[in-house]
Design a protein around this motif. Structure first.
Motif, PDB file in Angstrom:
ATOM      1  N   MET A 131       0.792  -1.093   0.047  1.00  0.00           N
ATOM      2  CA  MET A 131       0.009   0.056   0.012  1.00  0.00           C
ATOM      3  C   MET A 131       0.770   1.243   0.007  1.00  0.00           C
ATOM      4  SD  MET A 131      -2.973   0.891   2.806  1.00  0.00           S
ATOM      5  CE  MET A 131      -3.262   2.458   3.518  1.00  0.00           C
ATOM      6  N   LYS A 132       0.781   2.177  -1.048  1.00  0.00           N
ATOM      7  CA  LYS A 132       1.449   3.355  -1.138  1.00  0.00           C
ATOM      8  C   LYS A 132       0.880   4.280  -0.310  1.00  0.00           C
ATOM      9  CE  LYS A 132       3.281   2.153  -5.607  1.00  0.00           C
ATOM     10  NZ  LYS A 132       3.663   2.516  -6.985  1.00  0.00           N
ATOM     11  N   ARG A 133       1.716   5.024   0.426  1.00  0.00           N
ATOM     12  CA  ARG A 133       1.340   6.168   1.396  1.00  0.00           C
ATOM     13  C   ARG A 133       1.864   7.508   0.496  1.00  0.00           C
ATOM     14  NH1 ARG A 133       3.928   5.374   6.821  1.00  0.00           N
ATOM     15  NH2 ARG A 133       5.331   4.476   5.608  1.00  0.00           N
ATOM     16  N   HIS A 134       0.926   8.401   0.656  1.00  0.00           N
ATOM     17  CA  HIS A 134       1.509   9.699  -0.082  1.00  0.00           C
ATOM     18  C   HIS A 134       1.117  10.748   0.932  1.00  0.00           C
ATOM     19  CE1 HIS A 134       2.142   8.092  -3.993  1.00  0.00           C
ATOM     20  NE2 HIS A 134       1.037   7.189  -3.986  1.00  0.00           N
ATOM     21  N   GLN A 135       2.010  11.737   0.873  1.00  0.00           N
ATOM     22  CA  GLN A 135       1.925  12.714   1.791  1.00  0.00           C
ATOM     23  C   GLN A 135       2.106  14.005   1.222  1.00  0.00           C
ATOM     24  OE1 GLN A 135       4.122  11.635   5.405  1.00  0.00           O
ATOM     25  NE2 GLN A 135       3.609  13.956   6.267  1.00  0.00           N
ATOM     26  N   GLU A 136       1.330  15.076   1.508  1.00  0.00           N
ATOM     27  CA  GLU A 136       1.398  16.588   0.914  1.00  0.00           C
ATOM     28  C   GLU A 136       2.601  17.109   1.184  1.00  0.00           C
ATOM     29  OE1 GLU A 136      -2.052  18.666   1.498  1.00  0.00           O
ATOM     30  OE2 GLU A 136      -3.334  16.918   1.171  1.00  0.00           O
ATOM     31  N   SER A 137       3.100  17.097   2.728  1.00  0.00           N
ATOM     32  CA  SER A 137       4.548  17.620   2.854  1.00  0.00           C
ATOM     33  C   SER A 137       5.566  16.862   2.128  1.00  0.00           C
ATOM     34  CB  SER A 137       4.763  17.502   4.229  1.00  0.00           C
ATOM     35  OG  SER A 137       5.906  17.759   4.835  1.00  0.00           O
TER      36      SER A 137
ATOM     37  N   LEU B 241      10.522  12.178   3.490  1.00  0.00           N
ATOM     38  CA  LEU B 241      10.766  11.242   2.757  1.00  0.00           C
ATOM     39  C   LEU B 241       9.998   9.953   3.005  1.00  0.00           C
ATOM     40  CD1 LEU B 241      12.548  10.448   0.413  1.00  0.00           C
ATOM     41  CD2 LEU B 241      14.471   9.921   1.838  1.00  0.00           C
ATOM     42  N   LEU B 242       9.454   9.420   2.036  1.00  0.00           N
ATOM     43  CA  LEU B 242       8.682   7.984   1.987  1.00  0.00           C
ATOM     44  C   LEU B 242       9.285   7.394   1.160  1.00  0.00           C
ATOM     45  CD1 LEU B 242       4.914   9.488   2.513  1.00  0.00           C
ATOM     46  CD2 LEU B 242       6.676   8.574   4.257  1.00  0.00           C
ATOM     47  N   LEU B 243       9.682   6.080   1.505  1.00  0.00           N
ATOM     48  CA  LEU B 243      10.432   5.201   0.636  1.00  0.00           C
ATOM     49  C   LEU B 243       9.664   3.743   0.209  1.00  0.00           C
ATOM     50  CD1 LEU B 243      14.108   5.682   2.242  1.00  0.00           C
ATOM     51  CD2 LEU B 243      13.198   6.730   0.381  1.00  0.00           C
ATOM     52  N   ASP B 244       8.375   4.161   0.518  1.00  0.00           N
ATOM     53  CA  ASP B 244       7.517   2.690   0.442  1.00  0.00           C
ATOM     54  C   ASP B 244       7.770   2.199  -1.030  1.00  0.00           C
ATOM     55  OD1 ASP B 244       4.645   4.055   2.552  1.00  0.00           O
ATOM     56  OD2 ASP B 244       6.824   3.113   2.933  1.00  0.00           O
ATOM     57  N   ASP B 245       7.764   3.048  -1.958  1.00  0.00           N
ATOM     58  CA  ASP B 245       7.886   2.670  -3.427  1.00  0.00           C
ATOM     59  C   ASP B 245       9.177   2.010  -3.449  1.00  0.00           C
ATOM     60  OD1 ASP B 245       5.559   4.035  -4.004  1.00  0.00           O
ATOM     61  OD2 ASP B 245       6.384   5.755  -4.871  1.00  0.00           O
ATOM     62  N   ILE B 246      10.081   2.284  -2.919  1.00  0.00           N
ATOM     63  CA  ILE B 246      11.488   1.158  -2.979  1.00  0.00           C
ATOM     64  C   ILE B 246      11.098  -0.003  -2.153  1.00  0.00           C
ATOM     65  CG2 ILE B 246      13.912   1.173  -2.363  1.00  0.00           C
ATOM     66  CD1 ILE B 246      14.090   4.182  -3.276  1.00  0.00           C
ATOM     67  N   TYR B 247      10.920  -0.017  -0.831  1.00  0.00           N
ATOM     68  CA  TYR B 247      10.726  -0.942   0.008  1.00  0.00           C
ATOM     69  C   TYR B 247       9.828  -2.179  -0.661  1.00  0.00           C
ATOM     70  CZ  TYR B 247      12.851   1.623   3.714  1.00  0.00           C
ATOM     71  OH  TYR B 247      13.680   2.538   4.461  1.00  0.00           O
TER      72      TYR B 247
ATOM     73  N   PRO C  76      13.847  -7.807  -8.199  1.00  0.00           N
ATOM     74  CA  PRO C  76      14.786  -8.562  -7.792  1.00  0.00           C
ATOM     75  C   PRO C  76      16.053  -7.720  -7.351  1.00  0.00           C
ATOM     76  CG  PRO C  76      13.788  -9.915  -9.318  1.00  0.00           C
ATOM     77  CD  PRO C  76      13.213  -8.526  -9.589  1.00  0.00           C
ATOM     78  N   ALA C  77      16.424  -6.871  -8.430  1.00  0.00           N
ATOM     79  CA  ALA C  77      17.738  -6.108  -8.244  1.00  0.00           C
ATOM     80  C   ALA C  77      17.506  -5.144  -6.947  1.00  0.00           C
ATOM     81  CB  ALA C  77      17.993  -5.513  -9.545  1.00  0.00           C
ATOM     82  N   VAL C  78      16.406  -4.458  -6.954  1.00  0.00           N
ATOM     83  CA  VAL C  78      16.014  -3.616  -5.676  1.00  0.00           C
ATOM     84  C   VAL C  78      16.233  -4.462  -4.544  1.00  0.00           C
ATOM     85  CG1 VAL C  78      14.522  -2.179  -4.686  1.00  0.00           C
ATOM     86  CG2 VAL C  78      14.823  -2.197  -7.195  1.00  0.00           C
ATOM     87  N   LYS C  79      15.643  -5.580  -4.580  1.00  0.00           N
ATOM     88  CA  LYS C  79      15.566  -6.559  -3.308  1.00  0.00           C
ATOM     89  C   LYS C  79      17.167  -6.773  -2.575  1.00  0.00           C
ATOM     90  CE  LYS C  79      11.121  -6.665  -2.221  1.00  0.00           C
ATOM     91  NZ  LYS C  79      10.664  -6.120  -1.200  1.00  0.00           N
ATOM     92  N   ARG C  80      17.983  -7.415  -3.792  1.00  0.00           N
ATOM     93  CA  ARG C  80      19.032  -7.845  -3.291  1.00  0.00           C
ATOM     94  C   ARG C  80      19.941  -6.621  -3.094  1.00  0.00           C
ATOM     95  NH1 ARG C  80      18.394 -10.542  -8.369  1.00  0.00           N
ATOM     96  NH2 ARG C  80      19.493  -8.866  -9.477  1.00  0.00           N
ATOM     97  N   TYR C  81      19.781  -5.222  -3.755  1.00  0.00           N
ATOM     98  CA  TYR C  81      20.632  -4.138  -3.149  1.00  0.00           C
ATOM     99  C   TYR C  81      20.351  -3.736  -1.633  1.00  0.00           C
ATOM    100  CZ  TYR C  81      23.290   0.233  -3.602  1.00  0.00           C
ATOM    101  OH  TYR C  81      24.290   0.920  -3.257  1.00  0.00           O
ATOM    102  N   ILE C  82      18.899  -3.599  -1.533  1.00  0.00           N
ATOM    103  CA  ILE C  82      18.481  -3.425  -0.048  1.00  0.00           C
ATOM    104  C   ILE C  82      19.293  -4.144   0.641  1.00  0.00           C
ATOM    105  CG2 ILE C  82      16.657  -3.330   1.410  1.00  0.00           C
ATOM    106  CD1 ILE C  82      14.975  -2.356  -0.691  1.00  0.00           C
ATOM    107  N   MET C  83      19.237  -5.594   0.532  1.00  0.00           N
ATOM    108  CA  MET C  83      19.668  -6.474   1.590  1.00  0.00           C
ATOM    109  C   MET C  83      21.341  -6.339   1.585  1.00  0.00           C
ATOM    110  SD  MET C  83      17.282  -7.956   2.751  1.00  0.00           S
ATOM    111  CE  MET C  83      17.950  -9.290   3.642  1.00  0.00           C
ATOM    112  N   GLN C  84      22.127  -6.011   0.571  1.00  0.00           N
ATOM    113  CA  GLN C  84      23.369  -5.916   0.624  1.00  0.00           C
ATOM    114  C   GLN C  84      23.837  -4.581   1.391  1.00  0.00           C
ATOM    115  OE1 GLN C  84      25.136  -5.079  -3.320  1.00  0.00           O
ATOM    116  NE2 GLN C  84      26.681  -3.943  -2.297  1.00  0.00           N
TER     117      GLN C  84
END
Length: 76
Positions: A1-7, A11-17, A22-30
């Protein structure tokens, strides 16, 4: 579920999390693993600074040379 905030000051990183790429997941874990290693080392050095009297004189000198108290405080 994506959260959007007017302010834009929050920094909301939900789109990344929540990425399914798979490349994003691997890099986050690294990166998380690398940062945890650094945090663990910092924690152990802080313990060594507090209880340096338990170290041999040679190890006290090594500790002071490699991890000056002011440098450690700046990285915490």
């Amino acid at each position: 579920m994506k959260r959007h905030q007017e302010s834009t000051a929050v920094l909301l990183l939900d789109d990344i999390y929540e990425s399914t790429d798979p490349a994003v997941k691997r890099y986050i874990m690294q990166i998380m693993e690398e940062e945890m290693d650094k945090a663990q080392e910092r924690a152990l050095v802080r313990v060594a600074q507090k209880f340096r009297h338990l170290l041999s004189p040679q190890m006290q000198q090594t500790l002071a040379a490699q991890y000056p108290v002011t440098a450690l405080a700046a990285s915490a």
